[in-house]
Design an enzyme around this catalytic site. Structure first.
Site, PDB file in Angstrom:
ATOM      1  N   ASP A 135       0.844  -1.188   0.000  1.00 19.74           N
ATOM      2  CA  ASP A 135       0.000   0.000   0.000  1.00 19.74           C
ATOM      3  C   ASP A 135       0.889   1.251   0.000  1.00 19.74           C
ATOM      4  O   ASP A 135       1.877   1.339   0.734  1.00 19.74           O
ATOM      5  CB  ASP A 135      -0.921   0.000   1.231  1.00 19.74           C
ATOM      6  N   ASN A 161     -12.903  -3.183   2.188  1.00 17.70           N
ATOM      7  CA  ASN A 161     -13.938  -2.159   2.280  1.00 17.70           C
ATOM      8  C   ASN A 161     -14.835  -2.282   1.059  1.00 17.70           C
ATOM      9  O   ASN A 161     -14.351  -2.359  -0.067  1.00 17.70           O
ATOM     10  CB  ASN A 161     -13.302  -0.761   2.341  1.00 17.70           C
ATOM     11  N   HIS A 201     -10.083  -5.457  -3.347  1.00 22.46           N
ATOM     12  CA  HIS A 201      -8.748  -5.615  -2.760  1.00 22.46           C
ATOM     13  C   HIS A 201      -8.878  -5.962  -1.304  1.00 22.46           C
ATOM     14  O   HIS A 201      -9.810  -5.505  -0.622  1.00 22.46           O
ATOM     15  CB  HIS A 201      -7.892  -4.354  -2.950  1.00 22.46           C
TER      16      HIS A 201
HETATM   17  P1  AMP Z   1      -9.807   1.373   0.161  1.00 23.15           P
HETATM   18  O1  AMP Z   1     -10.008   2.647   0.929  1.00 23.15           O
HETATM   19  O2  AMP Z   1     -10.152   0.136   0.931  1.00 23.15           O
HETATM   20  O3  AMP Z   1     -10.459   1.429  -1.200  1.00 23.15           O
HETATM   21  O4  AMP Z   1      -8.253   1.249  -0.033  1.00 23.15           O
HETATM   22  C1  AMP Z   1      -7.542   1.739  -1.125  1.00 23.15           C
HETATM   23  C2  AMP Z   1      -6.095   1.648  -0.757  1.00 23.15           C
HETATM   24  O5  AMP Z   1      -5.326   1.757  -1.939  1.00 23.15           O
HETATM   25  C3  AMP Z   1      -5.617   2.755   0.188  1.00 23.15           C
HETATM   26  O6  AMP Z   1      -5.082   2.158   1.363  1.00 23.15           O
HETATM   27  C4  AMP Z   1      -4.555   3.492  -0.623  1.00 23.15           C
HETATM   28  O7  AMP Z   1      -3.473   3.916   0.149  1.00 23.15           O
HETATM   29  C5  AMP Z   1      -4.147   2.433  -1.635  1.00 23.15           C
HETATM   30  N1  AMP Z   1      -3.613   2.927  -2.898  1.00 23.15           N
HETATM   31  C6  AMP Z   1      -4.192   3.839  -3.723  1.00 23.15           C
HETATM   32  N2  AMP Z   1      -3.424   4.031  -4.811  1.00 23.15           N
HETATM   33  C7  AMP Z   1      -2.344   3.209  -4.665  1.00 23.15           C
HETATM   34  C8  AMP Z   1      -1.199   2.936  -5.463  1.00 23.15           C
HETATM   35  N3  AMP Z   1      -0.982   3.564  -6.643  1.00 23.15           N
HETATM   36  N4  AMP Z   1      -0.292   2.039  -5.006  1.00 23.15           N
HETATM   37  C9  AMP Z   1      -0.485   1.421  -3.832  1.00 23.15           C
HETATM   38  N5  AMP Z   1      -1.562   1.607  -3.044  1.00 23.15           N
HETATM   39  C10 AMP Z   1      -2.475   2.503  -3.450  1.00 23.15           C
END
Ligand code: AMP
Ligand code: ZN
Length: 112
Positions: free
Chosen positions: A29, A85, A98
């Protein structure tokens, strides 16, 4: 499709890749909430947990088979948390299924 995780899987956006097989892809992440914070995603675009069905559950099985291996590789011997989520009330920001794998510290008891 304009999906950031599909682009990461395709290698069009860089990521800190942890693992990849024919069904799933794992990367760190970008904004870690714990010492270990890995995202594991299906290689097929599934929008959220709400889109899991008998047609695509093999991706979810593969992810959950991989999770104990990641936990062992990360040294998470005292436990870890797996979260997904789903939708607006859960604050899902990326609309590609995810699973967050978090560990390496005592995590907060309250999740909501
Ligand atoms: P959610 O809020 O469950 O949809 O989680 C999305 C997650 O994706 C968050 O924890 C972000 O920090 C992560 N995220 C978003 N863009 C990227 C990226 N380019 N590389 C790695 N993690 C990401
Ligand atoms: Zn996608």
């Amino acid at each position: 499709m304009d999906c950031i995780f599909c682009k990461i899987i395709a290698g069009e956006i860089p990521s800190a890749k942890v693992y990849e097989d024919e069904l799933c892809f794992a990367f760190r992440d970008i904004n870690p909430q714990a010492p270990t914070h890995i995202l594991i995603v299906p290689k097929e675009h599934i929008a959220s947990a709400d889109g899991i069905s008998g047609e695509n559950s093999k991706y979810v099985s593969a992810i959950f088979e991989a999770i104990p291996k990641f936990a062992a590789a990360e040294g998470l011997t005292t436990g870890y948390r797996v979260i997904t989520n789903c939708g607006e009330d859960a604050c899902q920001t990326v609309k590609h299924l995810h699973f967050h794998l978090m560990g390496g510290k005592k995590l907060p008891e309250n999740m909501g």
